[in-house]
Design an enzyme around this catalytic site. Structure first.
Site, PDB file in Angstrom:
ATOM      1  N   SER A  41       4.402  10.495  -3.038  1.00  0.00           N
ATOM      2  CA  SER A  41       4.194   9.992  -1.687  1.00  0.00           C
ATOM      3  C   SER A  41       3.732  11.120  -0.761  1.00  0.00           C
ATOM      4  CB  SER A  41       5.475   9.306  -1.188  1.00  0.00           C
ATOM      5  OG  SER A  41       5.255   8.590  -0.001  1.00  0.00           O
TER       6      SER A  41
ATOM      7  N   HIS B  35       6.462   0.989  -4.136  1.00  0.00           N
ATOM      8  CA  HIS B  35       6.432   2.405  -3.763  1.00  0.00           C
ATOM      9  C   HIS B  35       7.525   3.146  -4.508  1.00  0.00           C
ATOM     10  CE1 HIS B  35       5.068   5.717  -1.341  1.00  0.00           C
ATOM     11  NE2 HIS B  35       6.296   5.968  -0.911  1.00  0.00           N
TER      12      HIS B  35
ATOM     13  N   ASP C 259       2.150  -1.382  -3.959  1.00  0.00           N
ATOM     14  CA  ASP C 259       2.672  -0.436  -2.964  1.00  0.00           C
ATOM     15  C   ASP C 259       2.212  -0.846  -1.572  1.00  0.00           C
ATOM     16  OD1 ASP C 259       3.482   1.765  -1.458  1.00  0.00           O
ATOM     17  OD2 ASP C 259       2.915   3.211  -3.000  1.00  0.00           O
TER      18      ASP C 259
END
Length: 245
Positions: free
Chosen positions: A126, A214, A182
């Protein structure tokens, strides 16, 4: 922000002679401890015994999209609403630059300890993955590889002008992994980032994981392990990658 206090990274020493290093950066609100299980997963088949893993901890900073609450972050995020443009239109360049310098320092520390730059892989998830791409491609030493999971290209609207010349990592292999469901870092933003980097001539591959939001899944972690094994093959008792550690 220049006086940020930093906790020393979580370290997993090599289980054999140390010849390579992976630096892996966590996502927003997490710590290096959040990826300790992934490191154990990567090491379970004993294919990465010569690799030392470094899991840095981001400092606690105010995060605008979370009402200014302080939490571990590599840079501020102003808006997080699932829109593909929200993470691109307004970015914390100062925070990104500060984290970039810290990551470059970690890389230099490994080089000073005797690990060749080509035996260092930078990765993250991320926000940490976004930093791994940015810090990796702006590094002034050639790295062994870059891993970016559920991530995107930072400062993409000006990225080509921010990369140092000559580009030491133009041909450094990059692996991007992303869940196709996501909504935090939209899958479409990952695709766009891949297309931008591919268009700029970088050596990049990308894989989407069906049904993954995610997060990371075992298949993705196995793909990262395979990438690390390819980029950081064991050298045994040869002099390559010699380290005093």
């Amino acid at each position: 922000m220049s006086s940020l206090s930093r906790t020393p990274p979580l370290l997993f020493p090599a289980t054999a002679r140390h010849t390579a290093t992976v630096i892996f950066l966590h996502g927003l609100g997490d710590t290096g401890h959040g990826w300790a299980g992934a490191v154990e997963n990567w090491r379970r088949r004993q294919r990465l015994d010569e690799v030392k893993f470094i899991l840095p901890h981001a400092p606690a900073i105010p995060i605008t999209c979370n009402w200014g609450m302080r939490m571990p972050g590599w840079f501020d995020i102003y808006k997080l609403d699932g829109d593909i443009n929200s993470l691109r239109e307004k970015e914390d360049k100062d925070g990104i630059t500060l984290s970039q310098a810290y990551i470059h320092e970690l890389i230099q520390n490994e080089i000073a300890a005797g690990i060749p730059a080509e035996r260092i892989v930078l990765g993250g998830f991320s926000q940490g993955g976004a930093m791994s791409i940015y810090a990796g491609l702006t590094s002034k030493v050639r790295l062994g590889g870059i891993v970016a999971l559920s991530s995107w290209l930072l400062l993409s609207l000006q990225f080509a002008e921010l990369v140092p010349k000559p580009e030491f990592n133009k041909e450094t292999p990059i692996f991007m992994g992303h869940g196709d469901l996501d909504k935090v870092v939209p899958t479409a933003l990952g695709r766009l980032s891949f297309d931008l980097l591919k268009g700029l001539g970088y050596s990049i591959s990308r894989k989407e994981y069906p049904g993954l939001e995610h997060s990371a899944c075992l298949e993705e972690l196995d793909d990262v392990e395979a990438f690390l094994k390819e980029r950081l093959p064991a050298v045994g008792n040869s002099n390559e990658g010699k380290s005093e550690l």
